[in-house]
Scaffold this motif. Structure first.
Motif, short mmCIF file in Angstrom:
data_model
loop_
_atom_site.label_atom_id
_atom_site.label_comp_id
_atom_site.label_asym_id
_atom_site.label_seq_id
_atom_site.Cartn_x
_atom_site.Cartn_y
_atom_site.Cartn_z
N ASN A 110 0.74 -1.98 -3.22
CA ASN A 110 1.31 -2.74 -4.33
C ASN A 110 0.67 -4.12 -4.32
O ASN A 110 0.74 -4.83 -3.32
CB ASN A 110 2.82 -2.87 -4.17
N PRO A 111 0.05 -4.52 -5.42
CA PRO A 111 -0.57 -5.85 -5.44
C PRO A 111 0.49 -6.94 -5.41
O PRO A 111 1.56 -6.79 -6.00
CB PRO A 111 -1.36 -5.86 -6.74
N ASP A 112 0.18 -8.00 -4.69
CA ASP A 112 1.06 -9.17 -4.66
C ASP A 112 0.22 -10.40 -4.99
O ASP A 112 -0.94 -10.30 -5.39
CB ASP A 112 1.77 -9.28 -3.31
N ALA A 113 0.79 -11.57 -4.79
CA ALA A 113 0.11 -12.82 -5.15
C ALA A 113 -1.22 -12.97 -4.41
O ALA A 113 -2.16 -13.57 -4.94
CB ALA A 113 1.02 -14.01 -4.86
N SER A 114 -1.33 -12.41 -3.20
CA SER A 114 -2.57 -12.55 -2.44
C SER A 114 -3.74 -11.81 -3.09
O SER A 114 -4.89 -12.09 -2.79
CB SER A 114 -2.39 -12.04 -1.01
N LEU A 115 -3.46 -10.90 -4.01
CA LEU A 115 -4.51 -10.12 -4.67
C LEU A 115 -4.74 -10.54 -6.12
O LEU A 115 -5.43 -9.85 -6.86
CB LEU A 115 -4.18 -8.63 -4.62
N GLN A 116 -4.19 -11.67 -6.52
CA GLN A 116 -4.31 -12.07 -7.93
C GLN A 116 -5.74 -12.33 -8.36
O GLN A 116 -6.06 -12.24 -9.54
CB GLN A 116 -3.40 -13.24 -8.25
N GLN A 117 -6.62 -12.61 -7.41
CA GLN A 117 -8.02 -12.85 -7.75
C GLN A 117 -8.87 -11.58 -7.65
O GLN A 117 -10.06 -11.60 -7.95
CB GLN A 117 -8.61 -13.94 -6.85
N ALA A 118 -8.28 -10.47 -7.22
CA ALA A 118 -9.03 -9.22 -7.07
C ALA A 118 -9.48 -8.71 -8.44
O ALA A 118 -8.72 -8.73 -9.41
CB ALA A 118 -8.19 -8.16 -6.36
N SER A 119 -10.71 -8.25 -8.50
CA SER A 119 -11.27 -7.73 -9.76
C SER A 119 -11.44 -6.22 -9.65
O SER A 119 -11.27 -5.63 -8.57
CB SER A 119 -12.63 -8.38 -10.02
N TRP A 120 -11.83 -5.60 -10.76
CA TRP A 120 -12.11 -4.17 -10.72
C TRP A 120 -13.28 -3.89 -9.78
O TRP A 120 -13.31 -2.86 -9.12
CB TRP A 120 -12.40 -3.61 -12.11
N ASP A 121 -14.24 -4.81 -9.74
CA ASP A 121 -15.36 -4.65 -8.80
C ASP A 121 -14.85 -4.59 -7.36
O ASP A 121 -15.34 -3.80 -6.55
CB ASP A 121 -16.36 -5.80 -8.93
N ASP A 122 -13.85 -5.41 -7.03
CA ASP A 122 -13.26 -5.37 -5.69
C ASP A 122 -12.63 -4.00 -5.42
O ASP A 122 -12.80 -3.43 -4.35
CB ASP A 122 -12.19 -6.46 -5.52
N TYR A 123 -11.91 -3.48 -6.40
CA TYR A 123 -11.28 -2.17 -6.22
C TYR A 123 -12.32 -1.08 -6.06
O TYR A 123 -12.14 -0.15 -5.27
CB TYR A 123 -10.33 -1.86 -7.39
N ILE A 124 -13.42 -1.20 -6.78
CA ILE A 124 -14.49 -0.19 -6.65
C ILE A 124 -15.18 -0.32 -5.30
O ILE A 124 -15.32 0.67 -4.56
CB ILE A 124 -15.49 -0.31 -7.81
N GLU A 125 -15.59 -1.53 -4.94
CA GLU A 125 -16.35 -1.73 -3.71
C GLU A 125 -15.49 -1.64 -2.45
O GLU A 125 -15.86 -0.96 -1.49
CB GLU A 125 -17.05 -3.09 -3.74
N LYS A 126 -14.35 -2.35 -2.44
CA LYS A 126 -13.54 -2.46 -1.23
C LYS A 126 -12.52 -1.33 -1.08
O LYS A 126 -11.84 -1.25 -0.06
CB LYS A 126 -12.80 -3.80 -1.21
N ALA A 127 -12.41 -0.50 -2.10
CA ALA A 127 -11.45 0.60 -2.00
C ALA A 127 -12.15 1.95 -2.20
O ALA A 127 -12.23 2.74 -1.26
CB ALA A 127 -10.32 0.42 -3.01
N ILE A 128 -12.66 2.20 -3.37
CA ILE A 128 -13.21 3.53 -3.64
C ILE A 128 -14.47 3.78 -2.81
O ILE A 128 -14.55 4.79 -2.09
CB ILE A 128 -13.48 3.72 -5.15
N ILE A 129 -15.45 2.88 -2.87
CA ILE A 129 -16.67 3.08 -2.09
C ILE A 129 -16.37 3.03 -0.60
O ILE A 129 -16.90 3.83 0.18
CB ILE A 129 -17.76 2.07 -2.51
#
Length: 180
Positions: A110-129
């Motif tokens: 669940n995203p919280d305030a610490s992830l407010q700057q996360a972008s879709w690129d972050d989700y692709i690179e740091k999660a899916i890849i």
């Protein structure tokens, strides 16, 4: 000034508003009706990796043999992983592991305030890849371990066979030595 019907609506909605405030989020369902591990997410598994965006779950195989290539499921970010693992009779995850698939699933945090700057690129690179690479690392280690185990079994078999052959030769030499 509120009219009588408006006051009735407010009085009826106030408990819902308090429940939302207590939960910290709006929900369309009675969340108390669901318990992870009891009536949702019932397939046995474990977290094998995690970071700020996701946890990677690996499920326990339900077959003696599993396919060599792993099966990674990445649900949409708006879904919890257990949408794929409901009760045993309607669990896609349970079906996959019962068919011999080595199954991994991304569970989004669940995203919280610490992830407010996360972008879709972050989700692709740091999660899916990252999840793909982690699954590859885990399964390559397993594949190498299996290959070493097979090699060890083959060597043990050869050593046992050679030991039998040497024992037979030793008996023949002893028999020859006694006959001379």
């Amino acid at each position: 000034k509120a009219t009588e019907p408006q006051r009735a609506i407010l009085a009826k909605g106030l408990p819902n508003m308090l429940q939302v405030a207590k939960q910290g989020h709006v929900s369309m369902t009675d969340e108390s009706a669901f318990e992870v591990g009891r009536n949702v997410a019932t397939t046995e598994g474990a977290v094998v990796f995690e970071n700020e965006l996701f946890q990677l779950l690996e499920y326990k195989p339900l077959t003696a043999k599993v396919y060599e290539k792993p099966f990674l499921l990445v649900p949409p970010c708006i879904n919890k992983f257990y949408i794929l693992d409901l009760q045993p009779e309607n669990s896609f995850v349970r079906y996959a592991v019962s068919q011999g698939h080595r199954t991994f699933v991304v569970s989004w945090r669940n995203p919280d305030a610490s992830l407010q700057q996360a972008s879709w690129d972050d989700y692709i690179e740091k999660a899916i890849i990252k999840s793909i690479g982690t699954v590859q690392d885990i399964t390559e280690v397993s594949t190498a371990r299996r290959a070493l185990q097979q090699l060890n079994e083959e060597l043990e078999s050869r050593v046992t066979e050679r030991t039998r052959e040497l024992a037979q030769l030793n008996r023949e030499l002893e028999a020859f030595a006694y006959s001379v």
